[in-house]
Design a protein around this motif. Structure first.
Motif, PDB file in Angstrom:
ATOM      1  N   GLN A   1       0.696  -1.081   0.123  1.00 45.34           N
ATOM      2  CA  GLN A   1       0.057  -0.005   0.051  1.00 45.34           C
ATOM      3  C   GLN A   1       0.858   1.241  -0.053  1.00 45.34           C
ATOM      4  OE1 GLN A   1      -2.434  -1.424  -1.285  1.00 45.34           O
ATOM      5  NE2 GLN A   1      -3.927   0.404  -0.317  1.00 45.34           N
ATOM      6  N   GLU A   2       2.060   1.040   0.587  1.00 46.32           N
ATOM      7  CA  GLU A   2       2.586   2.372   0.799  1.00 46.32           C
ATOM      8  C   GLU A   2       3.522   2.572  -0.769  1.00 46.32           C
ATOM      9  OE1 GLU A   2       5.645   1.612   3.868  1.00 46.32           O
ATOM     10  OE2 GLU A   2       4.276   1.787   5.303  1.00 46.32           O
ATOM     11  N   CYS A   3       3.976   1.534  -1.239  1.00 45.53           N
ATOM     12  CA  CYS A   3       4.260   1.587  -2.598  1.00 45.53           C
ATOM     13  C   CYS A   3       3.193   2.175  -3.521  1.00 45.53           C
ATOM     14  CB  CYS A   3       4.783   0.153  -3.238  1.00 45.53           C
ATOM     15  SG  CYS A   3       5.390   0.004  -4.721  1.00 45.53           S
ATOM     16  N   ARG A   4       2.052   1.647  -3.653  1.00 46.03           N
ATOM     17  CA  ARG A   4       1.148   2.154  -4.355  1.00 46.03           C
ATOM     18  C   ARG A   4       0.804   3.492  -4.143  1.00 46.03           C
ATOM     19  NH1 ARG A   4      -3.877   3.531  -3.603  1.00 46.03           N
ATOM     20  NH2 ARG A   4      -5.220   3.458  -5.311  1.00 46.03           N
ATOM     21  N   GLN A   5       0.617   4.119  -3.013  1.00 39.15           N
ATOM     22  CA  GLN A   5       0.641   5.329  -2.774  1.00 39.15           C
ATOM     23  C   GLN A   5       1.732   6.291  -3.418  1.00 39.15           C
ATOM     24  OE1 GLN A   5       0.228   5.608   1.590  1.00 39.15           O
ATOM     25  NE2 GLN A   5      -1.720   5.209   1.589  1.00 39.15           N
ATOM     26  N   GLN A   6       3.297   5.948  -3.251  1.00 40.03           N
ATOM     27  CA  GLN A   6       4.185   6.516  -4.006  1.00 40.03           C
ATOM     28  C   GLN A   6       4.078   6.593  -5.335  1.00 40.03           C
ATOM     29  OE1 GLN A   6       7.179   4.301  -2.244  1.00 40.03           O
ATOM     30  NE2 GLN A   6       7.513   5.423  -0.528  1.00 40.03           N
ATOM     31  N   LEU A   7       3.531   5.312  -6.046  1.00 38.40           N
ATOM     32  CA  LEU A   7       3.175   5.290  -7.418  1.00 38.40           C
ATOM     33  C   LEU A   7       2.025   6.220  -7.831  1.00 38.40           C
ATOM     34  CD1 LEU A   7       3.693   1.556  -8.042  1.00 38.40           C
ATOM     35  CD2 LEU A   7       5.168   3.212  -8.523  1.00 38.40           C
ATOM     36  N   ASN A   8       1.354   6.340  -7.049  1.00 36.56           N
ATOM     37  CA  ASN A   8      -0.059   7.114  -7.397  1.00 36.56           C
ATOM     38  C   ASN A   8       0.401   8.539  -7.534  1.00 36.56           C
ATOM     39  OD1 ASN A   8      -2.757   7.316  -7.948  1.00 36.56           O
ATOM     40  ND2 ASN A   8      -2.846   8.430  -6.135  1.00 36.56           N
ATOM     41  N   ALA A   9       1.260   9.178  -6.628  1.00 36.14           N
ATOM     42  CA  ALA A   9       1.943  10.467  -6.936  1.00 36.14           C
ATOM     43  C   ALA A   9       2.530  10.733  -8.396  1.00 36.14           C
ATOM     44  CB  ALA A   9       2.801  10.791  -5.628  1.00 36.14           C
ATOM     45  N   GLU A  10       3.453   9.860  -8.538  1.00 34.71           N
ATOM     46  CA  GLU A  10       4.243   9.735  -9.687  1.00 34.71           C
ATOM     47  C   GLU A  10       3.369   9.436 -11.048  1.00 34.71           C
ATOM     48  OE1 GLU A  10       6.877  11.174  -9.388  1.00 34.71           O
ATOM     49  OE2 GLU A  10       6.725  10.647  -7.237  1.00 34.71           O
ATOM     50  N   VAL A  11       2.299   8.798 -11.053  1.00 32.85           N
ATOM     51  CA  VAL A  11       1.358   8.463 -11.987  1.00 32.85           C
ATOM     52  C   VAL A  11       0.564   9.824 -12.292  1.00 32.85           C
ATOM     53  CG1 VAL A  11      -0.885   7.505 -12.779  1.00 32.85           C
ATOM     54  CG2 VAL A  11       1.007   6.180 -11.860  1.00 32.85           C
ATOM     55  N   GLU A  12       0.084  10.362 -11.309  1.00 24.16           N
ATOM     56  CA  GLU A  12      -0.340  11.774 -11.622  1.00 24.16           C
ATOM     57  C   GLU A  12       0.430  12.731 -12.231  1.00 24.16           C
ATOM     58  OE1 GLU A  12      -2.247  13.453  -8.084  1.00 24.16           O
ATOM     59  OE2 GLU A  12      -3.595  12.155  -7.688  1.00 24.16           O
ATOM     60  N   GLU A  13       1.710  12.675 -11.781  1.00 22.99           N
ATOM     61  CA  GLU A  13       2.797  13.491 -12.407  1.00 22.99           C
ATOM     62  C   GLU A  13       2.982  13.376 -13.883  1.00 22.99           C
ATOM     63  OE1 GLU A  13       5.835  16.506 -12.827  1.00 22.99           O
ATOM     64  OE2 GLU A  13       4.418  16.317 -11.014  1.00 22.99           O
ATOM     65  N   VAL A  14       3.025  11.978 -14.159  1.00 26.13           N
ATOM     66  CA  VAL A  14       3.049  11.506 -15.573  1.00 26.13           C
ATOM     67  C   VAL A  14       1.938  11.964 -16.409  1.00 26.13           C
ATOM     68  CG1 VAL A  14       3.318   9.324 -17.165  1.00 26.13           C
ATOM     69  CG2 VAL A  14       4.692   9.478 -15.188  1.00 26.13           C
ATOM     70  N   VAL A  15       0.679  11.613 -15.935  1.00 26.35           N
ATOM     71  CA  VAL A  15      -0.590  12.241 -16.577  1.00 26.35           C
ATOM     72  C   VAL A  15      -0.850  13.460 -16.949  1.00 26.35           C
ATOM     73  CG1 VAL A  15      -3.098  11.994 -16.327  1.00 26.35           C
ATOM     74  CG2 VAL A  15      -1.927  10.165 -15.637  1.00 26.35           C
ATOM     75  N   ALA A  16      -0.054  14.300 -15.876  1.00 28.58           N
ATOM     76  CA  ALA A  16      -0.008  15.906 -16.159  1.00 28.58           C
ATOM     77  C   ALA A  16       0.943  16.222 -17.330  1.00 28.58           C
ATOM     78  CB  ALA A  16       0.392  16.712 -14.782  1.00 28.58           C
ATOM     79  N   ILE A  17       2.156  15.322 -17.107  1.00 28.04           N
ATOM     80  CA  ILE A  17       3.119  15.648 -18.172  1.00 28.04           C
ATOM     81  C   ILE A  17       2.470  15.446 -19.774  1.00 28.04           C
ATOM     82  CG2 ILE A  17       5.146  14.877 -19.053  1.00 28.04           C
ATOM     83  CD1 ILE A  17       6.276  14.693 -16.182  1.00 28.04           C
ATOM     84  N   ILE A  18       1.769  14.195 -19.749  1.00 25.15           N
ATOM     85  CA  ILE A  18       1.404  13.692 -21.192  1.00 25.15           C
ATOM     86  C   ILE A  18       0.142  14.539 -21.421  1.00 25.15           C
ATOM     87  CG2 ILE A  18       2.673  11.670 -21.072  1.00 25.15           C
ATOM     88  CD1 ILE A  18       0.017  10.165 -20.337  1.00 25.15           C
ATOM     89  N   LYS A  19      -0.516  15.155 -20.641  1.00 26.13           N
ATOM     90  CA  LYS A  19      -1.645  16.106 -20.619  1.00 26.13           C
ATOM     91  C   LYS A  19      -2.858  15.400 -21.516  1.00 26.13           C
ATOM     92  CE  LYS A  19       0.942  20.472 -20.963  1.00 26.13           C
ATOM     93  NZ  LYS A  19       2.221  20.218 -21.115  1.00 26.13           N
ATOM     94  N   SER A  20      -3.130  14.289 -20.989  1.00 28.00           N
ATOM     95  CA  SER A  20      -4.289  13.235 -21.530  1.00 28.00           C
ATOM     96  C   SER A  20      -4.913  12.607 -20.461  1.00 28.00           C
ATOM     97  CB  SER A  20      -3.871  12.359 -22.696  1.00 28.00           C
ATOM     98  OG  SER A  20      -3.271  11.418 -22.166  1.00 28.00           O
ATOM     99  N   ALA A  21      -6.053  12.406 -20.570  1.00 31.90           N
ATOM    100  CA  ALA A  21      -6.725  11.739 -19.579  1.00 31.90           C
ATOM    101  C   ALA A  21      -6.592  10.140 -19.645  1.00 31.90           C
ATOM    102  CB  ALA A  21      -8.443  11.898 -19.803  1.00 31.90           C
ATOM    103  N   PRO A  22      -6.301   9.475 -18.355  1.00 28.11           N
ATOM    104  CA  PRO A  22      -6.058   8.009 -18.619  1.00 28.11           C
ATOM    105  C   PRO A  22      -7.221   7.473 -19.358  1.00 28.11           C
ATOM    106  CG  PRO A  22      -6.003   8.782 -16.421  1.00 28.11           C
ATOM    107  CD  PRO A  22      -6.382   9.908 -17.293  1.00 28.11           C
ATOM    108  N   ARG A  23      -6.837   6.445 -20.009  1.00 25.61           N
ATOM    109  CA  ARG A  23      -7.667   5.677 -21.000  1.00 25.61           C
ATOM    110  C   ARG A  23      -8.523   4.560 -20.328  1.00 25.61           C
ATOM    111  NH1 ARG A  23      -3.311   4.275 -25.614  1.00 25.61           N
ATOM    112  NH2 ARG A  23      -2.341   3.493 -23.406  1.00 25.61           N
ATOM    113  N   TYR A  24      -8.391   4.267 -19.056  1.00 24.03           N
ATOM    114  CA  TYR A  24      -9.270   3.540 -18.260  1.00 24.03           C
ATOM    115  C   TYR A  24     -10.445   4.028 -17.778  1.00 24.03           C
ATOM    116  CZ  TYR A  24      -6.065   5.507 -14.726  1.00 24.03           C
ATOM    117  OH  TYR A  24      -5.310   6.552 -14.000  1.00 24.03           O
ATOM    118  N   VAL A  25     -11.380   3.144 -17.399  1.00 22.20           N
ATOM    119  CA  VAL A  25     -12.761   3.722 -16.962  1.00 22.20           C
ATOM    120  C   VAL A  25     -12.672   2.642 -15.942  1.00 22.20           C
ATOM    121  CG1 VAL A  25     -14.966   3.974 -17.300  1.00 22.20           C
ATOM    122  CG2 VAL A  25     -13.776   4.630 -18.932  1.00 22.20           C
ATOM    123  N   GLY A  26     -13.558   2.930 -14.576  1.00 29.58           N
ATOM    124  CA  GLY A  26     -13.780   2.217 -13.433  1.00 29.58           C
ATOM    125  C   GLY A  26     -12.792   1.806 -12.501  1.00 29.58           C
TER     126      GLY A  26
END
Length: 171
Positions: free
Chosen positions: A130-155
């Motif tokens: 869970q700690e790893c997931r929380q750290q990854l979540n912050a970095e995933v948000e950073e990557v999504v902001a960099i690529i400037k596109s909404a994630p393609r997943y739903v649900g």
């Protein structure tokens, strides 16, 4: 006009044409590299999102010798190793001085730290996950902001991207 003036004009025109063609080639090459980087980052976000090992869970202490825990831990370890490989592969596709470099380095560090920590205290592997997931979540948000596109997943999935990015609307 004499012969030398004509020759100089022709050479200048040829050099100018070669320069323009080279500039067009460089721009096209950089555009292709940026597109490949963007695609690699989108694929990485998708891949991490659908990793079962990274889905939210209620952490608890477990008996690492119990058969179901041994099986689950083996699956989790394989998933984390594959996730780390996916991040490394995406990092190789980044263009030099990419703004995503730091986020991907942090992802590799978080995944590697998980692997080390769970070896030291396997009964706490779900907490570390869970700690790893929380750290990854912050970095995933950073990557999504960099690529400037909404994630393609739903649900349901591993990450909840809070970065508000709107899909382009048809006109």
């Amino acid at each position: 006009m004499n012969f030398l003036d004509s020759l100089a004009g022709g050479l200048l025109g040829a050099l100018l044409g070669v320069g323009i063609a080279y500039a067009i080639h460089v721009v096209r090459q950089r555009t292709a590299l940026r597109r490949a980087e963007h695609q690699a980052l989108e694929n990485l976000v998708d891949d991490l999102h659908f990793r079962r090992a990274l889905t939210p869970d209620i952490p608890e202490l477990v008996d690492p010798s119990a058969s179901e825990v041994v099986d689950d831990l083996a699956l989790v370890l394989r998933s984390i190793l594959r996730a780390r490989d996916a991040v490394r592969d995406a990092r190789e596709k980044l263009v030099p001085r990419s703004p995503a470099t730091l986020a991907l380095r942090k992802m590799v560090a978080a995944l590697s730290a998980y692997l080390e920590r769970q070896q030291l205290a396997p009964e706490r592997y779900r907490y570390y996950l869970q700690e790893c997931r929380q750290q990854l979540n912050a970095e995933v948000e950073e990557v999504v902001a960099i690529i400037k596109s909404a994630p393609r997943y739903v649900g349901e999935g591993s990450f909840t991207v809070s970065t508000a990015i709107e899909e382009p609307q048809p006109r």
